[in-house]
Design a protein around this motif. Structure first.
Motif, PDB file in Angstrom:
ATOM      1  N   ALA A  23      -7.387  46.600  -2.464  1.00  0.00           N
ATOM      2  CA  ALA A  23      -8.394  47.290  -3.282  1.00  0.00           C
ATOM      3  C   ALA A  23      -9.259  46.284  -4.030  1.00  0.00           C
ATOM      4  O   ALA A  23     -10.477  46.472  -4.142  1.00  0.00           O
ATOM      5  N   ASP A  24      -8.656  45.215  -4.531  1.00  0.00           N
ATOM      6  CA  ASP A  24      -9.434  44.166  -5.204  1.00  0.00           C
ATOM      7  C   ASP A  24     -10.426  43.529  -4.239  1.00  0.00           C
ATOM      8  O   ASP A  24     -11.585  43.294  -4.584  1.00  0.00           O
ATOM      9  N   ALA A  25      -9.979  43.244  -3.028  1.00  0.00           N
ATOM     10  CA  ALA A  25     -10.861  42.631  -2.033  1.00  0.00           C
ATOM     11  C   ALA A  25     -11.995  43.579  -1.655  1.00  0.00           C
ATOM     12  O   ALA A  25     -13.146  43.152  -1.508  1.00  0.00           O
ATOM     13  N   LEU A  26     -11.693  44.856  -1.501  1.00  0.00           N
ATOM     14  CA  LEU A  26     -12.720  45.841  -1.142  1.00  0.00           C
ATOM     15  C   LEU A  26     -13.756  45.988  -2.252  1.00  0.00           C
ATOM     16  O   LEU A  26     -14.939  46.144  -1.977  1.00  0.00           O
ATOM     17  N   ALA A  27     -13.315  45.896  -3.503  1.00  0.00           N
ATOM     18  CA  ALA A  27     -14.216  46.053  -4.647  1.00  0.00           C
ATOM     19  C   ALA A  27     -15.013  44.783  -4.938  1.00  0.00           C
ATOM     20  O   ALA A  27     -15.878  44.781  -5.803  1.00  0.00           O
ATOM     21  N   GLY A  28     -14.709  43.696  -4.241  1.00  0.00           N
ATOM     22  CA  GLY A  28     -15.444  42.461  -4.451  1.00  0.00           C
ATOM     23  C   GLY A  28     -14.848  41.569  -5.527  1.00  0.00           C
ATOM     24  O   GLY A  28     -15.417  40.542  -5.861  1.00  0.00           O
ATOM     25  N   ARG A  29     -13.702  41.985  -6.078  1.00  0.00           N
ATOM     26  CA  ARG A  29     -13.021  41.135  -7.051  1.00  0.00           C
ATOM     27  C   ARG A  29     -12.243  40.058  -6.311  1.00  0.00           C
ATOM     28  O   ARG A  29     -11.894  40.214  -5.154  1.00  0.00           O
ATOM     29  N   GLU A  30     -11.972  38.959  -7.007  1.00  0.00           N
ATOM     30  CA  GLU A  30     -11.239  37.868  -6.372  1.00  0.00           C
ATOM     31  C   GLU A  30      -9.808  38.310  -6.077  1.00  0.00           C
ATOM     32  O   GLU A  30      -9.086  38.762  -6.959  1.00  0.00           O
ATOM     33  N   ALA A  31      -9.432  38.192  -4.835  1.00  0.00           N
ATOM     34  CA  ALA A  31      -8.089  38.585  -4.408  1.00  0.00           C
ATOM     35  C   ALA A  31      -7.242  37.336  -4.219  1.00  0.00           C
ATOM     36  O   ALA A  31      -7.707  36.337  -3.682  1.00  0.00           O
ATOM     37  N   ALA A  32      -6.012  37.415  -4.666  1.00  0.00           N
ATOM     38  CA  ALA A  32      -5.082  36.300  -4.498  1.00  0.00           C
ATOM     39  C   ALA A  32      -4.172  36.595  -3.308  1.00  0.00           C
ATOM     40  O   ALA A  32      -3.831  37.747  -3.038  1.00  0.00           O
ATOM     41  N   CYS A  33      -3.775  35.550  -2.616  1.00  0.00           N
ATOM     42  CA  CYS A  33      -2.843  35.678  -1.503  1.00  0.00           C
ATOM     43  C   CYS A  33      -1.499  36.148  -2.042  1.00  0.00           C
ATOM     44  O   CYS A  33      -1.006  35.632  -3.050  1.00  0.00           O
ATOM     45  N   LEU A  34      -0.900  37.126  -1.388  1.00  0.00           N
ATOM     46  CA  LEU A  34       0.394  37.637  -1.835  1.00  0.00           C
ATOM     47  C   LEU A  34       1.520  36.648  -1.577  1.00  0.00           C
ATOM     48  O   LEU A  34       2.557  36.704  -2.221  1.00  0.00           O
TER      49      LEU A  34
END
Length: 76
Positions: A23-34
């Protein structure tokens, strides 16, 4: 009388963490690798279907899935 505690804290699951990361990646927020915590790069995202594919620039792992509808909706 019940032995169940009155207030329990819900423990987040791996599925919850995946959904929130996508969801963070879709919203354009910086996503961290799990897996390693590095910076994840969005490879593909479709806002209509919620499909997202991200890849980590540090460890090379890829994650793809569909963001649940309740995480795509804007609260009013």
């Amino acid at each position: 009388m019940s032995t169940m505690p009155l207030a329990t804290v819900a423990q987040p699951t791996l599925a919850d963490a995946v959904d929130e990361s996508l969801a963070d990646a879709l919203a354009g927020r910086e996503a961290a690798c799990l897996w390693c915590g590095g910076h994840a790069v969005v490879l593909a995202a479709d806002i209509w279907s919620g499909a997202v594919k991200v890849a980590c620039s540090e460890c090379g792992s890829e994650l793809s899935g569909i963001v649940p509808r309740h995480l795509r909706e804007v609260p009013r």
